[in-house]
Design a protein around this motif. Structure first.
Motif, PDB file in Angstrom:
ATOM      1  N   THR A 177     109.811  64.845  -2.387  1.00  0.00           N
ATOM      2  CA  THR A 177     109.521  62.990  -1.743  1.00  0.00           C
ATOM      3  C   THR A 177     110.668  62.618  -1.184  1.00  0.00           C
ATOM      4  OG1 THR A 177     108.233  62.021  -3.218  1.00  0.00           O
ATOM      5  CG2 THR A 177     109.078  60.320  -2.592  1.00  0.00           C
ATOM      6  N   TYR A 179     112.592  59.940   1.776  1.00  0.00           N
ATOM      7  CA  TYR A 179     111.695  58.158   2.569  1.00  0.00           C
ATOM      8  C   TYR A 179     111.836  58.722   4.103  1.00  0.00           C
ATOM      9  CZ  TYR A 179     114.380  56.329  -1.656  1.00  0.00           C
ATOM     10  OH  TYR A 179     114.117  56.156  -3.062  1.00  0.00           O
ATOM     11  N   LYS A 180     111.226  58.152   4.658  1.00  0.00           N
ATOM     12  CA  LYS A 180     111.127  58.143   6.437  1.00  0.00           C
ATOM     13  C   LYS A 180     112.414  57.759   7.026  1.00  0.00           C
ATOM     14  CE  LYS A 180     105.816  56.712   5.878  1.00  0.00           C
ATOM     15  NZ  LYS A 180     104.675  56.295   6.118  1.00  0.00           N
ATOM     16  N   SER A 262     105.387  73.310  -0.621  1.00  0.00           N
ATOM     17  CA  SER A 262     104.781  73.188   0.370  1.00  0.00           C
ATOM     18  C   SER A 262     103.343  72.932   0.239  1.00  0.00           C
ATOM     19  CB  SER A 262     104.680  73.930   2.003  1.00  0.00           C
ATOM     20  OG  SER A 262     104.707  74.821   1.700  1.00  0.00           O
ATOM     21  N   LYS A 266     100.780  70.084  -0.114  1.00  0.00           N
ATOM     22  CA  LYS A 266      99.235  69.769   0.531  1.00  0.00           C
ATOM     23  C   LYS A 266      98.425  69.460  -0.140  1.00  0.00           C
ATOM     24  CE  LYS A 266     100.497  72.478   4.881  1.00  0.00           C
ATOM     25  NZ  LYS A 266     100.499  73.774   4.863  1.00  0.00           N
ATOM     26  N   LYS A 269      98.515  65.813  -2.331  1.00  0.00           N
ATOM     27  CA  LYS A 269      97.984  65.374  -1.166  1.00  0.00           C
ATOM     28  C   LYS A 269      96.887  64.589  -0.883  1.00  0.00           C
ATOM     29  CE  LYS A 269     100.077  62.720   2.794  1.00  0.00           C
ATOM     30  NZ  LYS A 269      98.594  63.378   3.846  1.00  0.00           N
ATOM     31  N   ASP A 292     104.615  53.237   1.205  1.00  0.00           N
ATOM     32  CA  ASP A 292     104.630  53.596   3.327  1.00  0.00           C
ATOM     33  C   ASP A 292     106.199  53.386   3.492  1.00  0.00           C
ATOM     34  OD1 ASP A 292     105.529  50.639   3.240  1.00  0.00           O
ATOM     35  OD2 ASP A 292     103.700  50.238   4.036  1.00  0.00           O
ATOM     36  N   HIS A 295     107.447  59.419   1.832  1.00  0.00           N
ATOM     37  CA  HIS A 295     106.441  61.135   2.221  1.00  0.00           C
ATOM     38  C   HIS A 295     106.159  60.971   0.768  1.00  0.00           C
ATOM     39  CE1 HIS A 295     105.779  61.035   6.451  1.00  0.00           C
ATOM     40  NE2 HIS A 295     107.218  61.378   6.902  1.00  0.00           N
ATOM     41  N   ASN A 296     105.394  60.659   0.352  1.00  0.00           N
ATOM     42  CA  ASN A 296     104.780  60.506  -1.730  1.00  0.00           C
ATOM     43  C   ASN A 296     105.063  62.483  -1.862  1.00  0.00           C
ATOM     44  OD1 ASN A 296     104.089  60.404  -4.170  1.00  0.00           O
ATOM     45  ND2 ASN A 296     104.838  58.779  -3.871  1.00  0.00           N
ATOM     46  N   ASN A 297     105.331  62.685  -3.182  1.00  0.00           N
ATOM     47  CA  ASN A 297     104.844  63.942  -3.346  1.00  0.00           C
ATOM     48  C   ASN A 297     103.587  64.002  -4.077  1.00  0.00           C
ATOM     49  OD1 ASN A 297     105.588  63.158  -5.768  1.00  0.00           O
ATOM     50  ND2 ASN A 297     107.208  64.931  -6.390  1.00  0.00           N
ATOM     51  N   TYR A 298     103.377  63.118  -4.478  1.00  0.00           N
ATOM     52  CA  TYR A 298     101.695  62.379  -5.415  1.00  0.00           C
ATOM     53  C   TYR A 298     101.832  63.461  -6.389  1.00  0.00           C
ATOM     54  CZ  TYR A 298     100.166  60.371  -1.333  1.00  0.00           C
ATOM     55  OH  TYR A 298     100.453  59.399   0.191  1.00  0.00           O
TER      56      TYR A 298
END
Ligand SMILES: Cc1ncc(COP(=O)(O)O)c(C=O)c1O
Length: 384
Positions: A177, A179-180, A262, A266, A269, A292, A295-298
């Motif tokens: 994860t 941050y933007k 990576s 994918k 997400k 928002d 970028h989350n790792n979910y």
């Protein structure tokens, strides 16, 4: 009955066998060996954090992180009530006390309330923030990036710096994860902690990592986690150390898993989006959003249920899901209500109670197939 769908199982389809076999073939199976340093270097470059020190669990990482920032007997650490209990226990390992904080919409520490607490409930005296009611020093805040959701820390970091309150980030659930603004979760504060436990986004079978941009912290972390050896040959120890080092077998697995990260991100997400479409179309149910600003790792999916509209409560749905072989669990029981911590200070906790009432975690493994998600969606739709 169809096969059980586990809540979170590891995905081991990379070079795990090859690297672990290499350890066995060469005899490097303990805490020395090339994979330990390799994992440290790879994590350091992935997270863009200057130093990474490998340890045997996320809990050990938290214990040492608190020691690094000077938390000791009778100090206080602000910690969310919504978290797995490990960070709270780590505070007590130092005979310090947790001050429990409420959560926000993403299950993370409520930053506004934390700010409020620091400004209204502490007084800055002789270089420390003193809790007005307990007279103890508030030495640190320990935010947890719950389920992989990045906690909103940028502003809080500035206030804490002014008030000499250190930040130890529990990023055990948030590897991957960012941050933007570019930073990896766990690298905004003074020290961050990762976990490679079996249910995490990648696993080493067990293990953890201490992240820091401060060289002195990295050196102390390495020293304390390897028995505080001042002269390794002559067994000279000038401080109390721990046997917390990660071993080469675990690190070998960790390196292989990191190579797959990576790809795992994918899949996580894609599965989140697939679940979201299905679940949000059902009356009384929704899948919790991710913030928002990151970028989350979910890592973990949170199902939220409105009892009235859906027609049954969380406990009933939990039993039905597990009975049907869809492994699910409730949110952690709130830590300020746990027996060892009942007498500790809890600051206006409201949202956490609501979140506990409405939340279930549903299967989230990176091995999850589209047909599993469909089966879960159909099960949730059929309320009988
Ligand atoms: C939020 C949180 N903190 C700490 C830990 C502890 O990590 P470990 O199991 O590696 O000790 C975990 C999970 O296990 C966790 O979910």
């Amino acid at each position: 009955m169809s096969k059980m769908i586990p809540l979170s199982e590891p995905r081991l389809n990379g070079k795990e066998w090859t690297y672990v076999k290499d350890c066995l073939d060469t005899g490097w199976v303990s805490t020395a060996g090339k994979y330990v340093e390799r994992l440290e270097n790879k994590i350091s470059s992935y997270t863009k954090c200057k130093y990474a020190v490998a340890v045997n669990s996320g809990t050990s990482a938290l214990q040492i992180a608190l020691q690094l920032v000077g938390v000791g007997e009778d100090d206080e650490v602000i910690v969310p009530t919504v978290t797995f209990i490990a960070p709270v226990n780590a505070i007590r390992y130092h005979r310090a006390y947790p001050v429990f904080m409420d959560c926000d919409d993403y299950y993370n520490i409520d930053v506004e309330k934390t700010t409020d607490f620091i400004l209204k409930e502490t007084v800055f005296k002789n270089g420390f923030s003193i809790n007005r009611s307990t007279k103890r020093k508030v030495k640190a805040v320990l935010p947890v990036h719950v389920f992989g959701n990045a906690a909103k820390l940028h502003e809080l970091t500035k206030l804490c710096r002014k008030r000499n309150i250190k930040i130890v980030e529990d990023a055990t659930e948030s590897l991957g994860t960012f941050y933007k603004t570019g930073e990896h979760s766990g690298t905004l504060g003074d020290v961050g902690c990762l976990s490679f436990n079996g249910n995490k986004i990648i696993t080493a079978g067990g293990g953890g990592m201490i992240l820091t941009n401060t060289q002195k912290y990295a050196q102390r972390a390495h020293y304390w986690t390897t028995q505080a050896k001042d002269d390794a040959l002559r067994y000279i120890h000038n401080d109390i150390g721990f046997n917390f080092r990660l071993n080469n077998l675990q690190a070998a697995m960790g390196v292989a898993q990191l190579e797959s990260l990576s790809q795992i991100l994918k899949v996580k997400k894609r599965n989140y989006e697939c679940y979201k479409k299905l679940i949000d179309s059902l009356e009384g149910l929704r899948l919790a959003d991710a913030p928002d600003y990151a970028h989350n790792n979910y890592w973990m999916y949170a199902l939220q249920l409105e009892k009235k509209t859906y027609g049954c409560d969380k406990e009933a749905l939990l039993s039905r899901l597990n009975d049907a072989g869809i492994q699910s669990r409730p949110l952690w029981y709130l830590n300020h209500l746990q027996k060892p911590f009942k007498k500790c200070q809890a600051y206006h906790i409201k949202k956490a109670k609501k979140m506990l009432d409405i939340t279930l975690n549903i299967p989230c493994s990176a091995t999850l197939k589209q047909e599993h998600i469909k089966r879960i969606g159909q099960f949730l739709e059929n309320k009988k």
